[in-house]
Design an enzyme around this catalytic site. Sequence first.
Site, PDB file in Angstrom:
ATOM      1  N   ASP A 257      -1.995  -7.509  -6.471  1.00 47.18           N
ATOM      2  CA  ASP A 257      -3.013  -7.670  -5.402  1.00 47.18           C
ATOM      3  C   ASP A 257      -2.571  -8.889  -4.688  1.00 47.18           C
ATOM      4  OD1 ASP A 257      -5.192  -8.519  -4.121  1.00 47.18           O
ATOM      5  OD2 ASP A 257      -6.367  -9.031  -6.053  1.00 47.18           O
TER       6      ASP A 257
ATOM      7  N   GLY B  53       0.858  -1.127  -0.012  1.00 50.16           N
ATOM      8  CA  GLY B  53       0.095   0.041  -0.084  1.00 50.16           C
ATOM      9  C   GLY B  53       0.729   0.981  -0.011  1.00 50.16           C
TER      10      GLY B  53
ATOM     11  N   SER C  52      -5.818  -0.499  13.602  1.00 50.92           N
ATOM     12  CA  SER C  52      -6.431   0.513  13.571  1.00 50.92           C
ATOM     13  C   SER C  52      -6.951   0.891  14.919  1.00 50.92           C
ATOM     14  CB  SER C  52      -7.592   0.616  12.607  1.00 50.92           C
ATOM     15  OG  SER C  52      -8.256   1.793  12.939  1.00 50.92           O
TER      16      SER C  52
ATOM     17  N   TYR D 194     -14.701  -3.629   8.792  1.00 52.31           N
ATOM     18  CA  TYR D 194     -13.557  -2.942   8.784  1.00 52.31           C
ATOM     19  C   TYR D 194     -13.051  -2.997  10.129  1.00 52.31           C
ATOM     20  CZ  TYR D 194      -9.855   0.767   9.011  1.00 52.31           C
ATOM     21  OH  TYR D 194      -8.694   1.296   9.102  1.00 52.31           O
TER      22      TYR D 194
END
Length: 251
Positions: free
Chosen positions: A64, A14, A143, A157
């Site tokens: 990917d 990423g 996160s 998520y």
Amino acid sequence: MERKLQGKSAVITGAGQGMGKEIAKLFAQHGAKIVLNDLNEDRLKETAAEIKATGGEAIWVKADISRRENVISLIDKARSAYAAVDVLVNNAGVLRSTPFLTIEEQEWDLVMDANVRSVYLCTQAVLPMMMENKRGKIVNISSSAGKSVSTLGGAHYTTSKAAVLGMTRHVAKEMAPYNINVNAVCPGLIDTEMVRSTCGPEQIAYYESSFPIQRLGTAREVADLVLFLASDDSSYITGASIDINGGDLMI
């Protein structure tokens, strides 16, 4: 400036934008040879060009990484270019905000593949090299959602980021005898393209005013923390999940 990653090689997923791009640029400044991964070829080329313009070394691989064959190819190219992978930063991911009752299976699978399966596949692919070399650093970008509930994302998520924390702890325990450190970073609301594309200015201002430190975090602040975990400075830290959220979540 002390170059904390001099002579090391790092794979960063990423890396075309946002936190991944900032991590890659900072690592290169500290002497690392970088393997950039993303799905967006133009952004990969841009990141690589910026690194090379400041004297750094980087190659890029569009892939990917939710598919095993692509991950194998990515790590093979990293090995061919730099002989080994010393650091892996699992940063790639997607965010979707769909309410739970309307999440379709295809979207659930997309989020889990991008945010969890990619971490599993990339980690599994680099570990044999690291075990053989008796050293390695893996940093997973989770996160604050993984410890609580996502501010912007949906249940898929939140679930995916909690799964990353569980994987981090377990792999850290298995790999500690090989001198491989595995840790996670848990950002809160960071000023990135993904956040700006999800929130309008009024919504961002609302969130900022609700945080103890009343602003969004920056990608560079996250990159500084990731650099610490990728360097020898963190040699006695493993299985940890470190918050960087402006005090939004205090546990």
